[in-house]
Design an enzyme around this catalytic site. Structure first.
Site, PDB file in Angstrom:
ATOM      1  N   ASP A 160       0.828  -1.214   0.000  1.00 35.46           N
ATOM      2  CA  ASP A 160       0.000   0.000   0.000  1.00 35.46           C
ATOM      3  C   ASP A 160       0.860   1.261   0.000  1.00 35.46           C
ATOM      4  O   ASP A 160       0.728   2.121   0.875  1.00 35.46           O
ATOM      5  CB  ASP A 160      -0.934   0.005   1.213  1.00 35.46           C
ATOM      6  CG  ASP A 160      -1.896  -1.163   1.225  1.00 35.46           C
ATOM      7  OD1 ASP A 160      -2.266  -1.629   0.135  1.00 35.46           O
ATOM      8  OD2 ASP A 160      -2.279  -1.615   2.316  1.00 35.46           O
ATOM      9  N   GLU A 169     -11.098   0.985  -4.970  1.00 31.29           N
ATOM     10  CA  GLU A 169     -10.697   1.383  -3.634  1.00 31.29           C
ATOM     11  C   GLU A 169      -9.253   1.899  -3.713  1.00 31.29           C
ATOM     12  O   GLU A 169      -8.736   2.174  -4.800  1.00 31.29           O
ATOM     13  CB  GLU A 169     -10.825   0.229  -2.623  1.00 31.29           C
ATOM     14  CG  GLU A 169      -9.975  -0.980  -2.903  1.00 31.29           C
ATOM     15  CD  GLU A 169     -10.139  -2.046  -1.831  1.00 31.29           C
ATOM     16  OE1 GLU A 169     -11.290  -2.428  -1.563  1.00 31.29           O
ATOM     17  OE2 GLU A 169      -9.114  -2.494  -1.281  1.00 31.29           O
TER      18      GLU A 169
END
Length: 521
Positions: free
Chosen positions: A50, A206
């Site tokens: 991430d 997302e």
């Protein structure tokens, strides 16, 4: 050679070995200056998921997910996007949930996800949403901290913090694979949400990132169901937005964005699922075509290259810290505990030059606090610890191995009769709980010091454990075991090196860790 000098020499050699192994990931052919002119992906061959990367002046900063590891929310820094060093952990201790203290089953696979790192008007900001909690915005004028914290009134999944040119603050958020992207407007000091509106929809989106270039706003979103990355652009934050596919895991990755260079160029950063090692971050040149970013080069567009020209040439080949002699007053930034530690059960001062671990009360490895971890590196790495086990008490279970989907370790114990013994277990975390396979039990061991080795080979997705009385003659114990990454069980991370000490009962025993060496070959 005195013992302390021997220890320092051993760690220095481990660091040389690490740099030598890291070079193929960061350097290719050398130019006239003998500095690398090309690099190979990934620059960091480990689980750094991430990613969010920004540039401030001549430095780049990289924030990454840390789950329940404590301290949490790691930030690294670099001067060329390739060679990284740890610079801080934003969250010294996780709070807001007793599971962060490994109570009520613990918070493995929970905790801190997908931080958003930004810099505005002389201040660093990080927006993050701990699982099950409202979004937090941390701020500091120094990247090293300390960091102040504000808590918003809602949960913004994978928040994308953004400051417009007039200083207005926003968060774009989309989660749960729904695909609706919501824009939250923040007040003047970025402590409250004053407005929320839906601005875009892309099925399954997302992991948002939001930037501005020229007259366009650009919104990057991951589509996990397709392991893909899309980009949308608009003249206004409220839209309308046009969306184009970018890349996916077959061409380089599925969650990330882009960052500008000091010379006006651009590079992309993107996370890719990479097998047992977990999720790694690739880098890619970016070029612009009709005001759309394109990954790769004009000769090979639409994919992250395996090798490319270095973004900024001539920078020193620094690497994240790994090996340690535990001589300092604090743990190095490479270390994290598996959850918040019990600070009364470990010390760097009780025996200077050693890390002392006292057993925490737990029935098994998975539920034991104060397991000290750092990342496993690929393609192949080898961690070694030197332990003084002379003060173990009956029932203490202390040793070294892996933490992840498969938790394999050599444990040193003391029997009721006072004899030291070695055992090797492999514990698999499944959706139904832990499955323990005893590979070796109650092997006699007569020395007061022991060297333990954990090897991780991500080319074969296998690990192996061994031990030695002197660090020269090694004996394998228990045979090879699996290395694996799984988002549904385990830790949601690639395998980590792990040193641990626990006892089902309260114990006054302890181990002293003399040194940890990490080598890659």
């Amino acid at each position: 050679m005195p013992r302390r000098l021997q220890r320092c020499a051993a760690v220095l050699m481990a660091g040389v070995s690490l740099l030598g192994m890291a070079a193929p990931n960061a350097a290719g052919a050398a130019g006239d200056s003998q500095r690398p002119t090309t690099f190979y992906n990934p620059p960091l061959h480990a689980d750094f998921p991430d990613p969010d990367i920004i540039r401030v002046g001549d430095h780049f900063y990289f924030a990454t997910t840390t789950f329940a590891n404590s301290p949490g929310l790691t930030i690294l820094q670099s001067t060329d996007l390739l060679h990284w060093e740890y610079v801080t952990h934003v969250v010294p201790r996780l709070d807001g949930n007793v599971q962060f203290d490994l109570e009520n089953g613990g918070a493995y696979r929970g905790g801190i996800f997908a931080p958003s790192l930004r810099y505005h008007a002389g201040t660093f900001y990080v927006a993050v949403t701990p699982v099950g909690q409202n979004t937090r915005i941390y701020s500091s004028q120094r990247i090293e901290g300390p960091w102040a914290m504000r808590v918003l009134d809602r949960e913004a999944f994978d928040p994308a913090l953004f400051f417009d040119s007039d200083g207005s603050g926003y968060i774009a958020t989309s989660g749960g694979w729904d695909g609706t992207i919501t824009l939250l407007t923040l007040n003047g000091d970025y402590s409250k949400v004053t407005d929320a509106r839906k601005i875009h929809y892309h099925k399954g989106a997302e992991g948002s990132k939001l930037i501005k270039r020229g007259g366009y706003y650009y919104l990057f979103n991951a589509v996990p169901s397709k392991l893909a990355l899309v980009v949308s652009r608009a003249r206004s934050l409220s839209g309308p937005w046009e969306t184009r596919a970018q890349i996916d895991d077959t061409s380089g990755g599925h969650q990330g964005a882009i960052v500008d260079l000091p010379d006006g160029g651009w590079y992309g950063f993107v996370m890719i699922d990479a097998g047992a090692i977990g999720r790694m971050t690739n880098l890619s040149p970016i070029f612009w075509q009709n005001d759309w970013p394109v990954w790769g080069t004009p000769d090979a567009p639409g994919r992250v290259p395996a090798t490319a020209t270095v973004p900024i040439a001539g920078k020193p080949a620094v690497r994240p810290a790994t090996s340690d002699t535990f001589d300092g007053p604090q743990l190095g930034l490479q270390w994290q505990w598996n959850h918040n530690p019990d600070s009364s059960r470990w010390s760097l001062t009780e025996r200077p030059g050693y890390l002392r671990l006292r057993p925490t009360v737990a029935n098994d490895f998975w539920h034991a606090r104060n397991t000290l971890t750092q990342k496993g590196y690929g393609p192949h790495s080898r961690g070694e610890v030197v332990l003084d086990v002379s003060q173990l008490r009956a029932g203490d279970v202390c040793g070294f191995g892996t933490l992840g989907k498969f938790n394999a370790h050599i444990a040193v114990t003391r029997s009721a009769s006072g004899a030291l013994q070695l055992g090797m277990n492999v514990i698999e975390d499944t959706l139904q709980g832990q499955k323990t396979e005893v590979r070796a039990a109650a092997l006699p061991y007569a020395q007061q010091r022991i060297h333990l080795r954990t090897e991780m080979d991500f080319t074969s997705e296998r690990g192996e454990l061994s031990y030695s009385a002197d660090g020269n003659a090694w004996r394998s114990l228990g045979g090879p075991f699996k290395l694996a990454y799984d988002w549904q069980s385990g830790t949601f991370q690639g395998p980590q090196y792990a040193v641990f000490c626990y006892n089902p009962q309260r114990s006054d025993g302890y181990i002293d860790i003399d040194q940890f060496n990490l080598r890659m070959d």
